[in-house]
Design a protein around this motif. Structure first.
Motif, PDB file in Angstrom:
ATOM      1  N   MET A   6     -11.159  16.661  -8.411  1.00 21.17           N
ATOM      2  CA  MET A   6      -9.846  17.234  -7.800  1.00 21.17           C
ATOM      3  C   MET A   6      -8.943  16.713  -8.446  1.00 21.17           C
ATOM      4  SD  MET A   6      -9.973  18.283  -3.769  1.00 21.17           S
ATOM      5  CE  MET A   6      -8.377  19.673  -3.671  1.00 21.17           C
ATOM      6  N   ALA A   7      -8.962  15.498  -8.707  1.00 26.44           N
ATOM      7  CA  ALA A   7      -8.228  14.786  -9.517  1.00 26.44           C
ATOM      8  C   ALA A   7      -8.019  14.844 -10.633  1.00 26.44           C
ATOM      9  CB  ALA A   7      -8.605  13.351  -8.684  1.00 26.44           C
ATOM     10  N   GLN A   8      -8.952  15.304 -11.329  1.00 33.04           N
ATOM     11  CA  GLN A   8      -9.451  14.893 -12.905  1.00 33.04           C
ATOM     12  C   GLN A   8      -9.496  16.259 -13.357  1.00 33.04           C
ATOM     13  OE1 GLN A   8     -13.918  13.880 -12.822  1.00 33.04           O
ATOM     14  NE2 GLN A   8     -13.630  12.033 -12.197  1.00 33.04           N
ATOM     15  N   LYS A   9      -9.706  17.155 -12.201  1.00 32.89           N
ATOM     16  CA  LYS A   9      -8.856  18.480 -13.016  1.00 32.89           C
ATOM     17  C   LYS A   9      -7.125  19.074 -12.657  1.00 32.89           C
ATOM     18  CE  LYS A   9     -13.296  21.600 -11.799  1.00 32.89           C
ATOM     19  NZ  LYS A   9     -12.914  22.579 -10.913  1.00 32.89           N
ATOM     20  N   SER A  10      -6.800  17.919 -11.667  1.00 34.91           N
ATOM     21  CA  SER A  10      -5.124  18.292 -11.478  1.00 34.91           C
ATOM     22  C   SER A  10      -4.722  17.068 -12.748  1.00 34.91           C
ATOM     23  CB  SER A  10      -4.858  17.931 -10.663  1.00 34.91           C
ATOM     24  OG  SER A  10      -5.386  19.175  -9.038  1.00 34.91           O
ATOM     25  N   GLY A  11      -5.068  16.323 -12.773  1.00 33.40           N
ATOM     26  CA  GLY A  11      -4.467  15.144 -13.838  1.00 33.40           C
ATOM     27  C   GLY A  11      -3.189  14.027 -12.715  1.00 33.40           C
ATOM     28  N   THR A  12      -3.874  13.713 -11.856  1.00 29.12           N
ATOM     29  CA  THR A  12      -2.772  13.082 -10.255  1.00 29.12           C
ATOM     30  C   THR A  12      -4.344  12.576 -10.216  1.00 29.12           C
ATOM     31  OG1 THR A  12      -3.647  14.442  -8.713  1.00 29.12           O
ATOM     32  CG2 THR A  12      -1.942  15.792  -9.773  1.00 29.12           C
ATOM     33  N   GLY A  13      -3.082  11.314  -9.548  1.00 27.90           N
ATOM     34  CA  GLY A  13      -3.988  10.034  -8.557  1.00 27.90           C
ATOM     35  C   GLY A  13      -4.560  10.786  -7.496  1.00 27.90           C
ATOM     36  N   ILE A  14      -5.091   9.632  -6.706  1.00 32.24           N
ATOM     37  CA  ILE A  14      -5.274  10.227  -5.167  1.00 32.24           C
ATOM     38  C   ILE A  14      -5.163   9.209  -4.904  1.00 32.24           C
ATOM     39  CG2 ILE A  14      -6.654  11.114  -3.409  1.00 32.24           C
ATOM     40  CD1 ILE A  14      -7.643  13.732  -4.863  1.00 32.24           C
ATOM     41  N   ILE A  15      -4.915   8.704  -3.494  1.00 31.12           N
ATOM     42  CA  ILE A  15      -5.065   7.376  -2.806  1.00 31.12           C
ATOM     43  C   ILE A  15      -5.157   8.266  -1.231  1.00 31.12           C
ATOM     44  CG2 ILE A  15      -4.275   5.922  -1.294  1.00 31.12           C
ATOM     45  CD1 ILE A  15      -1.735   4.881  -4.081  1.00 31.12           C
ATOM     46  N   ILE A  16      -6.156   7.618  -0.769  1.00 36.26           N
ATOM     47  CA  ILE A  16      -6.877   7.855   0.729  1.00 36.26           C
ATOM     48  C   ILE A  16      -7.169   6.579   1.431  1.00 36.26           C
ATOM     49  CG2 ILE A  16      -7.855  10.025   0.324  1.00 36.26           C
ATOM     50  CD1 ILE A  16     -10.220   8.715   0.385  1.00 36.26           C
ATOM     51  N   ASP A  17      -6.755   6.890   3.732  1.00 33.39           N
ATOM     52  CA  ASP A  17      -6.495   5.901   3.770  1.00 33.39           C
ATOM     53  C   ASP A  17      -7.409   5.439   4.994  1.00 33.39           C
ATOM     54  OD1 ASP A  17      -3.826   4.219   3.869  1.00 33.39           O
ATOM     55  OD2 ASP A  17      -3.425   6.408   3.825  1.00 33.39           O
ATOM     56  N   GLN A  18      -8.406   4.633   4.705  1.00 37.49           N
ATOM     57  CA  GLN A  18      -9.569   3.876   5.702  1.00 37.49           C
ATOM     58  C   GLN A  18      -9.576   4.004   6.845  1.00 37.49           C
ATOM     59  OE1 GLN A  18     -12.201   1.122   5.013  1.00 37.49           O
ATOM     60  NE2 GLN A  18     -13.393   1.911   5.466  1.00 37.49           N
ATOM     61  N   LYS A  19      -8.336   4.097   7.869  1.00 39.88           N
ATOM     62  CA  LYS A  19      -7.899   3.792   9.000  1.00 39.88           C
ATOM     63  C   LYS A  19      -8.533   5.504   9.235  1.00 39.88           C
ATOM     64  CE  LYS A  19      -3.452   2.813   8.393  1.00 39.88           C
ATOM     65  NZ  LYS A  19      -2.551   4.708   8.833  1.00 39.88           N
ATOM     66  N   ASP A  20      -7.434   7.109   8.302  1.00 40.62           N
ATOM     67  CA  ASP A  20      -7.439   7.779   8.601  1.00 40.62           C
ATOM     68  C   ASP A  20      -8.571   8.437   8.889  1.00 40.62           C
ATOM     69  OD1 ASP A  20      -5.099   7.238   9.307  1.00 40.62           O
ATOM     70  OD2 ASP A  20      -3.949   7.116   7.793  1.00 40.62           O
ATOM     71  N   LEU A  21      -9.687   8.247   8.199  1.00 33.52           N
ATOM     72  CA  LEU A  21     -10.340   9.181   7.401  1.00 33.52           C
ATOM     73  C   LEU A  21     -11.402   9.505   9.451  1.00 33.52           C
ATOM     74  CD1 LEU A  21     -12.675   7.544   4.371  1.00 33.52           C
ATOM     75  CD2 LEU A  21     -11.060   9.902   4.750  1.00 33.52           C
ATOM     76  N   PRO A  22     -11.368  10.783   9.637  1.00 36.73           N
ATOM     77  CA  PRO A  22     -12.215  11.559  10.562  1.00 36.73           C
ATOM     78  C   PRO A  22     -14.125  10.955  10.499  1.00 36.73           C
ATOM     79  CG  PRO A  22     -11.416  13.214   9.655  1.00 36.73           C
ATOM     80  CD  PRO A  22     -11.547  12.121   8.913  1.00 36.73           C
ATOM     81  N   ILE A  23     -14.073   9.890  11.152  1.00 33.96           N
ATOM     82  CA  ILE A  23     -15.554   9.877  10.941  1.00 33.96           C
ATOM     83  C   ILE A  23     -16.768   9.461  12.554  1.00 33.96           C
ATOM     84  CG2 ILE A  23     -15.671   8.079  10.086  1.00 33.96           C
ATOM     85  CD1 ILE A  23     -18.244   7.652   8.625  1.00 33.96           C
ATOM     86  N   ARG A  24     -17.993  10.626  12.721  1.00 35.61           N
ATOM     87  CA  ARG A  24     -18.407   9.280  14.399  1.00 35.61           C
ATOM     88  C   ARG A  24     -18.769   8.419  14.395  1.00 35.61           C
ATOM     89  NH1 ARG A  24     -17.749  14.823  16.749  1.00 35.61           N
ATOM     90  NH2 ARG A  24     -18.033  16.835  15.823  1.00 35.61           N
ATOM     91  N   GLY A  25     -18.702   7.744  14.457  1.00 34.18           N
ATOM     92  CA  GLY A  25     -18.742   6.352  15.463  1.00 34.18           C
ATOM     93  C   GLY A  25     -20.957   6.053  15.037  1.00 34.18           C
ATOM     94  N   SER A  26     -21.981   7.480  15.316  1.00 29.91           N
ATOM     95  CA  SER A  26     -23.446   7.659  15.033  1.00 29.91           C
ATOM     96  C   SER A  26     -22.845   7.771  13.513  1.00 29.91           C
ATOM     97  CB  SER A  26     -23.588   8.562  15.395  1.00 29.91           C
ATOM     98  OG  SER A  26     -23.228   9.894  15.093  1.00 29.91           O
ATOM     99  N   VAL A  27     -22.350   8.241  13.016  1.00 28.68           N
ATOM    100  CA  VAL A  27     -22.128   8.862  11.346  1.00 28.68           C
ATOM    101  C   VAL A  27     -22.234   7.450  10.659  1.00 28.68           C
ATOM    102  CG1 VAL A  27     -21.697   9.750   9.040  1.00 28.68           C
ATOM    103  CG2 VAL A  27     -22.212  10.882  11.284  1.00 28.68           C
TER     104      VAL A  27
END
Length: 353
Positions: free
Chosen positions: A249-270
Motif C-alpha cells: 500500500m505504501a509503495q503504490k500510494s507513494g506515502t510512508g506508513i508509521i505503525i505503533d507496536q503497542k497498538d497492534l492487536p495480537i493474541r498472547g498465544s500467537v
C-alpha cells in the motif's frame, strides 16, 4: 528470478519473489489488455470494468469487480475451518476490500482419487455456509478428478463478481490517513502451523477465516465533512501478512506508513508461538482481517462501527500515513525506537495456500 530459471515455492508465497515473477514473467508477456479496464497493471485484489464505458450508457457509473483465486492449503481441514470456507471467504474479501458487494461466485474443484466423500461433503457445506452468510450465490462450477499420484489433496478455485458504486483501491492512501486493523493478526497462520506440524501450544487458538463483507459494507457510506469518501484504501493482509500488505500500500500510494507496536492487536498465544519459532507475527497470514485506511476526522467513527461487528471486536487504530519515507513502513517499538518493517522475502512460513 533464480539463476536456474525454474519456479520455486517462494514464487507463490506473497513476498518479493512472487512480485518479481508477476512483473518479469506474467505481466511482461500479457500484452492483450483491454483499454478502459483496470486490472493487471494495478495489481489490486480484483479488476474493475466500468459499465458505462462498456455499454455506452453515460447515465451509469457502476463498476463491476472481478477477482479469482486458487486454494491449495495443506491440510484441507484445520482448527475451526477448512479449505471450503477459506475459498469463499478469500474471494468475498477480495471483492469487499475494493468496496464491491458480492453478486455471484463460481467454483472449480480438482479432487484426487481416494479423497473421502464425507470430507468432500463437509467442504461443500462449509462453502455454502460462508456464501449464505453474506448472501452471495454460487452460480457455476466445474469438478475434475485426477489420479491419486498426480495430486495429494483437493484444489479449489473461486471466482467472484461484485458491483461497486465507488471503487476503493489499495493505492489511495494519503498522508494523514489513519490505519485501522480490524482484528488480531496471525491467528490463521499460527493455528494452521501448529495443527499441521503437531505443535502443542497449550491454546485453543483457531483460524480467523471469515467473509468480511457484512462488516465492511457498514463503513463504506461514511463521508467527510466535505462529502468525500472517508475510506481512502483497503486491503486484506493474507499472504505476506500485515507487513506485506502495508508495504504494498505504501509503495503504490507513494506515502510512508508509521505503525505503533503497542497498538497492534495480537493474541498472547500467537506472540509466544512466533517468538518460540522465530517467526515475525507481522509476516504471518490472516484470512479474516482487513486494513482500512480512513481520513483522520472519521477514524474514531469507523473504528466504533467496525467494533460492533463480531469480526471486528478487536479492531484498533495501528498507525498513520505520512508524507515522509515514501514507500516505506516503519514501526515505533514499545521501547520508543523506530525500525523498518520490510516486505517479506522468500518462502513464507507457514504457507497458507
Amino acid at each position: 528470478m533464480s539463476k536456474d530459471k525454474i519456479v520455486r515455492m517462494e514464487h507463490g508465497a506473497g513476498g518479493e519473489a512472487m512480485q518479481t515473477l508477476i512483473r518479469d514473467v506474467i505481466l511482461k508477456n500479457i500484452t492483450n489488455r483491454s483499454a478502459g479496464l483496470v486490472g493487471l497493471d494495478d495489481l489490486d485484489d480484483g479488476a474493475t470494468i466500468n459499465i458505462a464505458s462498456n455499454i455506452h450508457d453515460s447515465e451509469r457509473s457502476d463498476e463491476i469487480v472481478i477477482t479469482t483465486d486458487s486454494h491449495v492449503i495443506k491440510p484441507p481441514f484445520f482448527p475451526d475451518s477448512n479449505i471450503g470456507r477459506l475459498a469463499v471467504s478469500g474471494t468475498v474479501n477480495d471483492l469487499a476490500v475494493m468496496g464491491a458487494a458480492p453478486l455471484a461466485l463460481t467454483c472449480a474443484m480438482v479432487v484426487p482419487e481416494g479423497f473421502e466423500l464425507d470430507s468432500f461433503e463437509k467442504i461443500i457445506r462449509s462453502m455454502n455456509a460462508a456464501a449464505e452468510e453474506v448472501g452471495v450465490p454460487i452460480i457455476a462450477g466445474d469438478t475434475k478428478t485426477v489420479d491419486r499420484n498426480g495430486l495429494d489433496s483437493i484444489i479449489i478455485n473461486t471466482t467472484g463478481i461484485g458491483i461497486a458504486y465507488e471503487v476503493i483501491r489499495d493505492c489511495g492512501l494519503c498522508p494523514g490517513d489513519r490505519i485501522i486493523l480490524t482484528g488480531t493478526i496471525g491467528d490463521h497462520g499460527i493455528s494452521l502451523l501448529a495443527h499441521r506440524e503437531g505443535f502443542d501450544l497449550n491454546t485453543d487458538l483457531v483460524s480467523d477465516v471469515a467473509p468480511l463483507w457484512n462488516m465492511i459494507r457498514s463503513v463504506i457510506p461514511i463521508r467527510t465533512i466535505e462529502g468525500k469518501p472517508a475510506i481512502s484504501a483497503m486491503k486484506d493482509p493474507t499472504r505476506g501478512g500485515l507487513a506485506g500488505a502495508l508495504n504494498e500500500m505504501a509503495q503504490k500510494s507513494g506515502t510512508g506508513i508509521i505503525i505503533d507496536q503497542k497498538d497492534l492487536p495480537i493474541r498472547g498465544s500467537v506472540s509466544s508461538a512466533c517468538e518460540m519459532l522465530g517467526i515475525d507475527p507481522l509476516e504471518v497470514a490472516n484470512e479474516g482481517k482487513a486494513i482500512i485506511c480512513v481520513k483522520d476526522e472519521n477514524a474514531e467513527e469507523v473504528l466504533s462501527i467496525i467494533r460492533k461487528h463480531e469480526y471486528g471486536k478487536d479492531a484498533a487504530i495501528i498507525g498513520e500515513a505520512t508524507d515522509s519515507n515514501s514507500g516505506k513502513v516503519l514501526m515505533r517499538t514499545t521501547i520508543g525506537s523506530m525500525r523498518y518493517v520490510d516486505t517479506p522475502t522468500g518462502d513464507l512460513i507457514p504457507r497458507i495456500c
